[in-house]
Write a protein that holds these residues in place. Structure first.
Motif, PDB file in Angstrom:
ATOM      1  N   ARG A 109       0.695  -1.119  -0.148  1.00  0.00           N
ATOM      2  CA  ARG A 109       0.396   0.155   0.368  1.00  0.00           C
ATOM      3  C   ARG A 109       0.817   1.310  -0.412  1.00  0.00           C
ATOM      4  O   ARG A 109       0.593   2.007  -0.958  1.00  0.00           O
ATOM      5  N   ALA A 113      -6.715   3.893   1.541  1.00  0.00           N
ATOM      6  CA  ALA A 113      -8.050   3.965   3.679  1.00  0.00           C
ATOM      7  C   ALA A 113      -9.017   2.731   4.069  1.00  0.00           C
ATOM      8  O   ALA A 113      -8.943   2.163   4.865  1.00  0.00           O
ATOM      9  N   LYS A 114      -9.264   2.530   2.514  1.00  0.00           N
ATOM     10  CA  LYS A 114     -10.468   0.922   2.574  1.00  0.00           C
ATOM     11  C   LYS A 114      -9.688   0.058   2.245  1.00  0.00           C
ATOM     12  O   LYS A 114     -10.507  -0.389   2.218  1.00  0.00           O
ATOM     13  N   THR A 124      -6.642  13.838  -1.694  1.00  0.00           N
ATOM     14  CA  THR A 124      -7.096  13.599  -0.747  1.00  0.00           C
ATOM     15  C   THR A 124      -8.192  12.041  -1.043  1.00  0.00           C
ATOM     16  O   THR A 124      -8.573  11.683  -0.573  1.00  0.00           O
ATOM     17  N   ARG A 125      -8.728  12.080  -3.024  1.00  0.00           N
ATOM     18  CA  ARG A 125      -8.938  10.758  -2.885  1.00  0.00           C
ATOM     19  C   ARG A 125      -8.667   9.945  -3.012  1.00  0.00           C
ATOM     20  O   ARG A 125      -9.426   8.568  -3.005  1.00  0.00           O
ATOM     21  N   ASP A 179      -5.736   8.856  -1.046  1.00  0.00           N
ATOM     22  CA  ASP A 179      -5.946   8.726   0.341  1.00  0.00           C
ATOM     23  C   ASP A 179      -6.993   8.358   0.858  1.00  0.00           C
ATOM     24  O   ASP A 179      -6.730   6.978   2.249  1.00  0.00           O
ATOM     25  N   ALA A 180      -8.425   8.515   0.279  1.00  0.00           N
ATOM     26  CA  ALA A 180      -9.677   7.907   1.181  1.00  0.00           C
ATOM     27  C   ALA A 180     -10.069   6.254   0.589  1.00  0.00           C
ATOM     28  O   ALA A 180     -10.499   5.530   1.267  1.00  0.00           O
ATOM     29  N   LYS A 181      -8.902   6.297  -0.871  1.00  0.00           N
ATOM     30  CA  LYS A 181      -9.162   4.958  -1.337  1.00  0.00           C
ATOM     31  C   LYS A 181      -8.187   4.031  -0.756  1.00  0.00           C
ATOM     32  O   LYS A 181      -8.748   2.617  -0.760  1.00  0.00           O
ATOM     33  N   GLN A 209       0.963   3.961  -2.681  1.00  0.00           N
ATOM     34  CA  GLN A 209       0.132   5.088  -2.518  1.00  0.00           C
ATOM     35  C   GLN A 209       1.594   6.407  -2.990  1.00  0.00           C
ATOM     36  O   GLN A 209       1.612   7.362  -3.777  1.00  0.00           O
TER      37      GLN A 209
END
Length: 56
Positions: free
Chosen positions: A21, A53-54, A46-47, A49-51, A25
């Protein structure tokens, strides 16, 4: 991503899944930082990082 990259991070105490990961990233961030629009760059990071994180 190479086995050497994964091995290097794992040898520093990072589990293989987190290592993959982190590498993904980092690659994504390198690509996004080439955008010329700072607002778009911030939004994309931001998007991303959000993806990530899931992902488990």
């Amino acid at each position: 991503m190479s086995d050497e990259e994964i091995y290097y991070l794992c040898s520093r105490g990072i589990d293989p899944r987190s290592a993959r990961r982190m590498i993904a990233q980092g690659f994504s961030a390198d690509v996004v930082e080439k955008f010329e629009d700072e607002a778009l760059e911030a939004f994309a990071l931001t998007r991303i990082d959000a993806k990530f994180a899931k992902v488990d």
